[in-house]
Design a protein around this motif. Structure first.
Motif, mmCIF file in Angstrom:
data_model
loop_
_atom_site.group_PDB
_atom_site.id
_atom_site.type_symbol
_atom_site.label_atom_id
_atom_site.label_comp_id
_atom_site.label_asym_id
_atom_site.label_seq_id
_atom_site.Cartn_x
_atom_site.Cartn_y
_atom_site.Cartn_z
ATOM 1 N N GLN A 3 15.683 -14.555 -12.925
ATOM 2 C CA GLN A 3 15.333 -13.745 -15.060
ATOM 3 C C GLN A 3 15.151 -12.884 -15.148
ATOM 4 N N LEU A 4 15.115 -11.939 -15.796
ATOM 5 C CA LEU A 4 14.531 -11.150 -17.061
ATOM 6 C C LEU A 4 13.435 -11.204 -17.426
ATOM 7 N N PHE A 5 12.495 -10.956 -17.506
ATOM 8 C CA PHE A 5 11.573 -11.111 -18.789
ATOM 9 C C PHE A 5 11.096 -10.109 -18.759
ATOM 10 N N TYR A 6 10.303 -9.904 -20.270
ATOM 11 C CA TYR A 6 9.902 -8.548 -21.217
ATOM 12 C C TYR A 6 8.891 -8.366 -19.937
ATOM 13 N N PRO A 30 18.378 2.156 -31.357
ATOM 14 C CA PRO A 30 18.044 -0.009 -31.263
ATOM 15 C C PRO A 30 19.470 -0.245 -30.870
ATOM 16 N N ALA A 31 19.416 -1.405 -30.024
ATOM 17 C CA ALA A 31 19.997 -1.933 -30.015
ATOM 18 C C ALA A 31 20.041 -3.684 -29.264
ATOM 19 N N VAL A 32 21.399 -4.522 -28.739
ATOM 20 C CA VAL A 32 21.568 -5.575 -28.773
ATOM 21 C C VAL A 32 21.703 -5.667 -27.339
ATOM 22 N N VAL A 33 20.912 -6.803 -27.347
ATOM 23 C CA VAL A 33 21.433 -7.238 -25.783
ATOM 24 C C VAL A 33 22.902 -7.781 -25.303
ATOM 25 N N LYS A 34 23.637 -7.646 -24.974
ATOM 26 C CA LYS A 34 24.744 -8.248 -24.571
ATOM 27 C C LYS A 34 24.466 -9.172 -23.388
ATOM 28 N N LYS A 35 24.793 -8.934 -22.572
ATOM 29 C CA LYS A 35 25.026 -9.404 -21.081
ATOM 30 C C LYS A 35 23.291 -9.447 -20.085
ATOM 31 N N LEU A 36 23.183 -9.750 -19.127
ATOM 32 C CA LEU A 36 22.372 -9.605 -18.769
ATOM 33 C C LEU A 36 22.937 -10.033 -17.175
ATOM 34 N N HIS A 37 21.858 -8.159 -16.210
ATOM 35 C CA HIS A 37 22.535 -8.560 -14.585
ATOM 36 C C HIS A 37 21.735 -8.683 -14.260
ATOM 37 N N PRO A 38 20.524 -9.702 -13.444
ATOM 38 C CA PRO A 38 19.389 -10.049 -13.372
ATOM 39 C C PRO A 38 19.299 -9.159 -11.884
#
Length: 77
Positions: A3-6, A30-38
């Motif tokens: 996982q990715l953590f802030y 400003p943006a919105v996260v759509k997909k994560l690439h761990p």
């Protein structure tokens, strides 16, 4: 599963639909996260529908950016 953590904080894992800011030099978008690439430590973000002026200026509505360039703003729905 990786996982990715802030800011490396285990209490704040990155999730789709989180509101974030993309930090590029002295500019913030400003943006919105759509997909994560761990594995690659990248996220796909969307700029569409956040700000009407931004919609007119930015031609690309999404981008894949390094996770280190993302700053958490608020949790999505």
């Amino acid at each position: 599963m990786k996982q990715l953590f802030y800011c490396g904080d285990q209490e704040y894992p990155a999730e789709p639909y989180d509101s974030v800011e993309i930090c590029a030099a002295d500019v913030r978008f400003p943006a919105v996260v759509k997909k994560l690439h761990p594995k690659s430590r990248e996220v796909t973000v969307s700029f569409e529908g956040i700000d009407p002026v931004l919609d007119m200026i930015i031609l690309r509505k999404s981008a894949r950016v390094p996770f280190d360039a993302v700053e958490f703003v608020e949790r999505g729905w």
